[in-house]
Write a protein that holds these residues in place. Structure first.
Motif, short mmCIF file in Angstrom:
data_model
loop_
_atom_site.label_atom_id
_atom_site.label_comp_id
_atom_site.label_asym_id
_atom_site.label_seq_id
_atom_site.Cartn_x
_atom_site.Cartn_y
_atom_site.Cartn_z
N MET A 33 -7.84 2.96 26.50
CA MET A 33 -6.85 4.01 26.67
C MET A 33 -7.49 5.29 27.17
O MET A 33 -7.03 5.91 28.13
CB MET A 33 -6.22 4.28 25.31
N VAL A 34 -8.60 5.66 26.52
CA VAL A 34 -9.26 6.91 26.91
C VAL A 34 -9.76 6.82 28.35
O VAL A 34 -9.59 7.74 29.15
CB VAL A 34 -10.41 7.24 25.95
N GLY A 212 -5.77 24.68 24.23
CA GLY A 212 -4.80 23.59 24.19
C GLY A 212 -3.42 23.99 23.73
O GLY A 212 -2.46 23.26 23.91
N SER A 214 0.22 25.29 23.32
CA SER A 214 1.29 25.53 24.29
C SER A 214 2.63 25.85 23.64
O SER A 214 3.28 26.82 24.03
CB SER A 214 1.43 24.33 25.22
N LEU A 248 0.80 24.32 32.97
CA LEU A 248 0.88 22.88 33.24
C LEU A 248 2.27 22.36 32.89
O LEU A 248 2.90 21.65 33.67
CB LEU A 248 -0.18 22.15 32.40
N TYR A 253 6.94 19.74 33.86
CA TYR A 253 8.22 19.39 33.25
C TYR A 253 9.37 20.17 33.87
O TYR A 253 10.34 19.57 34.34
CB TYR A 253 8.17 19.66 31.74
N PHE A 262 -1.40 17.66 37.07
CA PHE A 262 -2.64 16.89 36.90
C PHE A 262 -3.86 17.70 37.32
O PHE A 262 -4.93 17.57 36.72
CB PHE A 262 -2.57 15.58 37.67
N SER A 272 -12.46 20.85 27.86
CA SER A 272 -12.55 20.11 26.59
C SER A 272 -13.88 19.40 26.45
O SER A 272 -14.52 19.46 25.40
CB SER A 272 -11.44 19.06 26.48
N LEU B 120 -10.49 12.36 22.50
CA LEU B 120 -9.06 12.07 22.39
C LEU B 120 -8.36 13.16 21.57
O LEU B 120 -7.25 13.57 21.87
CB LEU B 120 -8.90 10.71 21.71
N SER B 122 -9.28 16.25 21.31
CA SER B 122 -9.35 17.60 21.86
C SER B 122 -8.52 17.77 23.13
O SER B 122 -8.42 18.86 23.66
CB SER B 122 -10.80 17.99 22.12
N ILE B 123 -7.92 16.68 23.62
CA ILE B 123 -7.08 16.81 24.81
C ILE B 123 -5.78 17.54 24.43
O ILE B 123 -5.13 17.18 23.46
CB ILE B 123 -6.76 15.42 25.42
N PRO B 124 -5.42 18.60 25.17
CA PRO B 124 -4.22 19.36 24.82
C PRO B 124 -2.94 18.52 24.88
O PRO B 124 -2.86 17.57 25.66
CB PRO B 124 -4.16 20.44 25.91
N SER B 125 -1.95 18.88 24.05
CA SER B 125 -0.77 18.02 23.95
C SER B 125 0.04 17.98 25.25
O SER B 125 0.67 16.97 25.55
CB SER B 125 0.10 18.42 22.76
N VAL B 126 0.02 19.07 26.04
CA VAL B 126 0.76 19.00 27.31
C VAL B 126 0.19 17.93 28.23
O VAL B 126 0.92 17.29 28.98
CB VAL B 126 0.77 20.35 28.06
N VAL B 127 -1.14 17.73 28.14
CA VAL B 127 -1.76 16.70 28.99
C VAL B 127 -1.25 15.31 28.56
O VAL B 127 -0.98 14.45 29.39
CB VAL B 127 -3.30 16.79 28.92
N TYR B 128 -1.11 15.13 27.23
CA TYR B 128 -0.53 13.86 26.76
C TYR B 128 0.90 13.68 27.24
O TYR B 128 1.32 12.57 27.57
CB TYR B 128 -0.58 13.78 25.23
N LEU B 130 2.11 14.82 30.01
CA LEU B 130 2.00 14.48 31.42
C LEU B 130 1.62 13.01 31.59
O LEU B 130 2.23 12.27 32.38
CB LEU B 130 0.94 15.39 32.04
N LEU B 131 0.61 12.57 30.81
CA LEU B 131 0.18 11.18 30.89
C LEU B 131 1.30 10.24 30.45
O LEU B 131 1.51 9.18 31.04
CB LEU B 131 -1.06 10.96 30.01
N MET B 134 3.75 9.82 33.09
CA MET B 134 3.19 9.13 34.25
C MET B 134 2.94 7.65 33.96
O MET B 134 3.17 6.79 34.81
CB MET B 134 1.86 9.80 34.59
N ILE B 164 -0.75 7.74 20.20
CA ILE B 164 -2.02 8.15 20.81
C ILE B 164 -2.49 9.47 20.22
O ILE B 164 -3.68 9.68 19.97
CB ILE B 164 -1.85 8.27 22.34
N MET B 228 5.37 19.65 22.52
CA MET B 228 5.34 19.62 23.98
C MET B 228 5.27 18.21 24.54
O MET B 228 6.00 17.85 25.46
CB MET B 228 4.15 20.43 24.50
N MET B 232 8.26 16.14 26.85
CA MET B 232 8.10 15.69 28.22
C MET B 232 8.44 14.21 28.42
O MET B 232 8.52 13.75 29.55
CB MET B 232 6.67 15.99 28.70
#
Lengths: 293, 298
Positions: A33-34, A212, A214, A248, A253, A262, A272, B120, B122-128, B130-131, B134, B164, B228, B232
């Motif tokens: 997944m990562v 991070g 938002s 972002l 959105y 992206f 990060s 995993l 530390s990835i910001p929630s908006v990026v999740y 987006l993913l 997608m 996730i 967030m 999305m």
């Protein structure tokens, strides 16, 4: 029935096999997944990334897109929130580890710190809006955002600094006090330098959280970064503006422009990873030093 | 500063006093913050709930701000179902990964895997979000097409994204609670002839269960509070939840209409905040209860 089995013969355990398969499968799933995420972000985001994208403001007339305003907003947010939160957080940790004697008070402080770290950011957003934006009349602004972020990162700083302080041997304190240092003199000449790596780790973790964030900032600091912050420093921090994460969200959105989203995600991902590596590096150095002694 | 030892005793004790007071204030800020948040959540959310009526607000099935109908039962149920589903999927995966990390991987593999899990986290929630939009949502779209449902964001997409996002929490808490089980337990179990898996599942996991439970509760807190990323992918329609239909969670209920709400509508959003806050406080108290119980035993 099957008594002919020798004790040296390995017994079959289908349940064990199944457990192994599940464990490997789940672990593989997480890793895959990562890798998929990182690949997807890079594949979709890298083409849109350019120097112009990073160093200009969006220009609706020429239809160019740039994220410089949101980068500057993010920098302000980090600067302000860290400047306010680190002294408070480190001070709080010092109080908990060095001064507080009342067990009940310690328990209350620890419980509330835990509680703060469990409150979701949207609640901080609502509270920040009611308290900082409306009651203190700071409006929807970078300053309101930074104050809200201060509460959000406070538990991280208190906990990480507290761990670092606890790791300083008691003999350091006793030696300093023994040769006649006052408590505050001991703290700022012996304790804080010994715990400095822990404090730096706390700052890095807090920066990660700020970048991070938002949901809260969408409510208290504004949802768009079309223009560069204007005026002097105070006018700039009293203006509203989106950070990278909020920007972002707005592109992906609200406006359905996933490619730009992206590209911003690549920037966030790189930050990060760098922050993670920095924390690892600091802790490794610390571990190495300890083993060396 | 270097001369502080040379200063008079009077100045020194004054400085000591001031610093002591400053540290007390810093220490109490967390308490004050929680107190203020509680007070202002109640003060801002309470009036709307009183005006709308507690029963109508909590159990009303229709959310229509234009008509002045504010029922948040769909949001509450959606949040609960999405969280439960996410926990149901995430716990086995997280436990499996934690066992791999603690009992199967060698040091080097474990280190790499831990780094991946930390990344995993530390990835910001908006990026999740987006993913999710997608990668996850298109798969659900196919499923919806197959069942000739309308194509939209859905509860299932939201739950998968939540899985996730809570995995790192569950993995890291499980790992530390498994690691804190005394090694003698494992040795004794192996010496009695149990296989590695038997001793993991019958001895180590039961011994680590309060830590694992704490991890699950933490995961519930994170999932129910996430905004967030689910906004999305969840479709955000204010209707009763169904697995493949669009849903609006409590958190999204606040943020989605925030920008253009005013009057009673804005107050109703504060009311949703209060309900969410109550949920979170219950979870927090449950968590400290579990941790206390676990702490007493060991």
């Amino acid at each position: 029935m099957n008594q002919k089995k020798s004790i040296t013969e390995k017994r079959r355990r289908p349940a064990d096999k199944a457990a192994y398969v599940c464990i490997f499968l789940f672990t593989f799933l997480v890793v895959a997944m990562v890798i998929l995420f990182v690949a997807c972000i890079l594949y979709k985001g890298l083409p849109g990334l350019s120097l112009d994208f990073l160093t200009t403001a969006p220009n609706p007339i020429e239809q160019t897109i740039g994220i410089l305003p949101s980068i500057i907003n993010t920098a302000y947010m980090i600067l302000l929130a860290i400047l306010i939160a680190v002294p408070i957080g480190v001070g709080g940790a010092i109080y908990l580890c060095e001064y507080a004697k009342n067990k009940r008070l310690i328990r209350i402080i620890e419980f509330t710190t835990e509680t703060l770290s469990g409150i979701p950011s949207i609640i901080f957003g609502v509270f920040g809006y009611v308290f900082f934006c409306t009651l203190l009349n700071l409006k929807v602004s970078l300053l309101s955002g930074a104050l809200t972020l201060t509460i959000i990162v406070l538990p991280t700083i208190v906990r990480t600094t507290g761990e670092a302080l606890k790791a300083v041997p008691a003999s350091y304190r006793e030696a300093a006090m023994g040769i006649g240092a006052t408590k505050w003199y001991m703290i700022h000449t012996v304790l804080l330098p010994s715990a400095s790596r822990g404090i730096i780790t706390a700052v890095i973790l807090a920066i990660g959280r700020i970048i991070g964030e938002s949901a809260a900032l969408l409510l208290v600091a504004g949802g768009s970064a079309m223009y560069m912050p204007r005026g002097n420093f105070f006018e700039q921090i009293m203006g509203s503006g989106a950070t990278l994460s909020v920007e972002l969200y707005r592109y992906a959105y609200s406006r359905g422009e996933n490619e730009i989203g992206f590209s911003i995600a690549v920037v966030l991902l790189v930050i990060s990873v760098l922050l993670n590596v920095a924390v690892k590096g600091i802790n490794k150095k610390l571990g190495g030093e300890k083993n060396g002694k | 500063m270097e001369h502080s030892i040379l200063r008079s005793a009077k100045t020194k004790s004054a400085v000591e006093h001031v610093m002591h007071m400053l540290f007390v204030v810093c220490g109490l800020i967390a308490v004050v913050a929680v107190l203020f948040i509680s007070i202002y959540m109640v003060a801002s959310g309470g009036p709307a709930i009183a005006k709308i009526g507690v029963w109508e607000f909590l159990f009303g099935q229709i959310w229509n701000p234009e008509a002045g109908t504010f029922g948040i039962l769909p949001f509450i149920l959606s949040s609960i179902v999405a969280t439960a589903l996410a926990i149901f999927i995430a716990v086995p995966i997280g436990l499996g990964a934690a066992i791999f990390l603690t009992h199967i991987a060698d040091k080097k593999t474990g280190g790499v895997f831990l780094f991946i899990v930390e990344l995993l986290a530390s990835i910001p929630s908006v990026v999740y979000g987006l993913l999710g939009a997608m990668l996850v949502a298109p798969m659900i779209f196919k499923l919806q097409n197959m069942l000739s449902l309308s194509q939209s964001g859905s509860l299932l997409s939201a739950s998968i994204v939540l899985v996730i996002m809570i995995l790192p929490t569950i993995i890291s808490v499980s790992v530390s609670s498994i690691q804190s089980v005394p090694k003698a337990y494992n040795d004794a179990s192996l010496a009695l002839g149990a296989s590695k898996m038997q001793s993991i599942f019958k001895v180590i996991l039961p011994a680590a269960k309060s830590g694992i439970a704490a991890g699950i509760v933490l995961g519930v807190g994170r999932a129910i509070g996430e905004t967030m990323a689910v906004m999305m992918v969840a479709g955000n329609a204010a209707i009763m939840p169904s697995l493949l239909g669009p849903v609006r969670l409590l958190t999204v209920g606040i943020s989605l209409e925030w920008a253009y709400s005013s009057g009673l509508h804005r107050e109703a959003l504060y009311g949703i905040g209060l309900v969410l806050f109550v949920f979170i406080m219950i979870i927090n108290i449950l968590l400290s209860f579990i941790l206390k119980k676990g702490g007493k035993k060991s």
